[in-house]
Design an enzyme around this catalytic site. Sequence first.
Site, PDB file in Angstrom:
ATOM      1  N   GLY A 198      41.409  29.609  40.309  1.00 48.32           N
ATOM      2  CA  GLY A 198      40.413  29.281  39.275  1.00 48.32           C
ATOM      3  C   GLY A 198      38.981  29.352  39.754  1.00 48.32           C
ATOM      4  O   GLY A 198      38.683  29.916  40.811  1.00 48.32           O
ATOM      5  N   HIS A 231      34.840  34.067  39.228  1.00 50.20           N
ATOM      6  CA  HIS A 231      33.617  34.855  39.339  1.00 50.20           C
ATOM      7  C   HIS A 231      33.990  36.311  39.046  1.00 50.20           C
ATOM      8  O   HIS A 231      35.155  36.613  38.738  1.00 50.20           O
ATOM      9  CB  HIS A 231      32.988  34.680  40.719  1.00 50.20           C
ATOM     10  N   GLU A 232      33.032  37.193  39.180  1.00 48.27           N
ATOM     11  CA  GLU A 232      33.269  38.599  38.832  1.00 48.27           C
ATOM     12  C   GLU A 232      34.415  39.210  39.634  1.00 48.27           C
ATOM     13  O   GLU A 232      35.071  40.141  39.173  1.00 48.27           O
ATOM     14  CB  GLU A 232      31.987  39.422  39.054  1.00 48.27           C
ATOM     15  N   GLY A 233      34.650  38.684  40.842  1.00 46.35           N
ATOM     16  CA  GLY A 233      35.760  39.191  41.650  1.00 46.35           C
ATOM     17  C   GLY A 233      37.097  38.966  40.943  1.00 46.35           C
ATOM     18  O   GLY A 233      37.905  39.881  40.808  1.00 46.35           O
ATOM     19  N   HIS A 234      37.308  37.711  40.475  1.00 47.03           N
ATOM     20  CA  HIS A 234      38.545  37.431  39.731  1.00 47.03           C
ATOM     21  C   HIS A 234      38.640  38.300  38.480  1.00 47.03           C
ATOM     22  O   HIS A 234      39.696  38.854  38.166  1.00 47.03           O
ATOM     23  CB  HIS A 234      38.571  35.968  39.282  1.00 47.03           C
ATOM     24  N   GLY A 266      42.503  40.228  45.729  1.00 45.59           N
ATOM     25  CA  GLY A 266      41.200  40.726  46.163  1.00 45.59           C
ATOM     26  C   GLY A 266      41.238  41.144  47.630  1.00 45.59           C
ATOM     27  O   GLY A 266      41.758  40.412  48.482  1.00 45.59           O
ATOM     28  N   ARG A 290      33.550  29.582  46.768  1.00 41.75           N
ATOM     29  CA  ARG A 290      32.897  28.638  47.676  1.00 41.75           C
ATOM     30  C   ARG A 290      31.390  28.883  47.796  1.00 41.75           C
ATOM     31  O   ARG A 290      30.691  28.080  48.421  1.00 41.75           O
ATOM     32  CB  ARG A 290      33.559  28.683  49.061  1.00 41.75           C
TER      33      ARG A 290
END
Lengths: 283, 283
Positions: free
Chosen positions: A31, A34-37, A148, A188
């Site tokens: 959860g 961010h754009e990565g998820h 990722g 983080r």
Amino acid sequence: MKIIHEIGALKSVLKHHKMNGKTVGFVPTMGFFHEGHLSLMKYARKKSDVVVVSLFVNPTQFGPSEDFDAYPRNLDRDMDLCNSVGVDYMFVPEVLEMYPEGYATYVTVESDMTNQLCGASRPGHFKGVATVVTKLFNIVEPDFAFFGQKDAQQVSVLKRMCKDLNSSVEIIACPIVRESDGLAMSSRNVYLSQSERQDALVLYKALSEAERLIRKGQREAISVKNTMVEIIESVSTSKIDYVEIVSATTLKPVETITEDTLIALAVKIGKTRLIDNLNVDFL
Amino acid sequence: MKIIHEIGALKSVLKHHKMNGKTVGFVPTMGFFHEGHLSLMKYARKKSDVVVVSLFVNPTQFGPSEDFDAYPRNLDRDMDLCNSVGVDYMFVPEVLEMYPEGYATYVTVESDMTNQLCGASRPGHFKGVATVVTKLFNIVEPDFAFFGQKDAQQVSVLKRMCKDLNSSVEIIACPIVRESDGLAMSSRNVYLSQSERQDALVLYKALSEAERLIRKGQREAISVKNTMVEIIESVSTSKIDYVEIVSATTLKPVETITEDTLIALAVKIGKTRLIDNLNVDFL
């Protein structure tokens, strides 16, 4: 989009889709998206008929002195984001649903892969990851699972695990997503103060310089590593956990850089531990 | 019946059946079949559209001083027997097909369940069992898996494992099959000399006396256990490994006998270690 909290409910709804011949793409997450998820979810959306995202801050992959309790959470925002990229099911189990009383079974990758790099400073971390991913794969039984590339060691360990356990799940590693100035997206990153946020760029700077040297022809791992260490140590708030140049497959250190090489680093900026890496697959 | 040696080949043939909506029943074995194995296959035949039997003497569940090399094997006879009970696929992998170079992943049930009873004298045994069964379940992806109740601890450990890992496989424990004089069928019975074969009856005698006492009203575990030990020790070639009265679910020792109680024993007759048990589910 449907939110599902119980394992049995998710299994039965997915069984229905599979009986109709639908492929399932799965994105396991903790959860605080961010754009990565979101990029993982978009890859899943493109490749699969049904997209499942799990949101579970998994206690077994945190050490006793790590940030399990403090790990950032924002379910309402996460639900909106999942919805916006076309996720079909969000699986949000409670800890007791995943680890009920009497729970006893663990999956370990008993290899140097898990006790070096991040494993060295996070004993038990990959045991927790391997266990929860095995559970989630059994619950979702996806055709594809998207991870990722930022967590490069996790990708290598999970590929080893799936191969060893003869899993039918195809693991797909997706490219690192970065802020416009190069900082790798991470949940983080919210821990960083404004000045630390600037200092944190040093990870990307070191990797970029490594890439430049390699593209220019440098193949000596030790030389690239020394340059990276020098760059990082020039930032006073930084503390190197590791800078390693390894095989992407076995995670064993290499002397000569090839297209299978992974350059991985973990650096503390103030109290926040950040990781980043470069896959030398462009060679 | 088809014999298949490679994981990929078995996966692809079973995928085809599943896409056609067929259910798959699976019997994992180490071969050298007796009536006990055949009864498992018959249960599988009755309950499933497609029956798969694996024959793999799994090295990871044998200790260094155990009988892996000497374990009895007879593939031709086993094939005929499988054929005779209507098995569809026999999966017979080589050791390197199951554990290729670099293999590193293991499944452990970290519970007292695995270090007592047979686990006490066979450290690592259930780790090997849990690992190979996880692999086989991922390869076959069966709806049902059939195990002999003779390996009662194995059944309890695998049920725990499947529950913990959220496996979709339903584990079905089938009744112990005995010779006409009561000796539980076992591939290891071939190790017994003619006189040892007679002495080996003492396991069944002790369990039968336990059952008689319980049916008469005895509920005190210690009293039943003492009687059993006395019976077994009256045979000079016998050496008790354990006689335990436990919960069938948790395998924890019990003081009072109930319908969840399992009476399990392991006894060496000469050099051959035999196991047997009684499920007190008749109460």
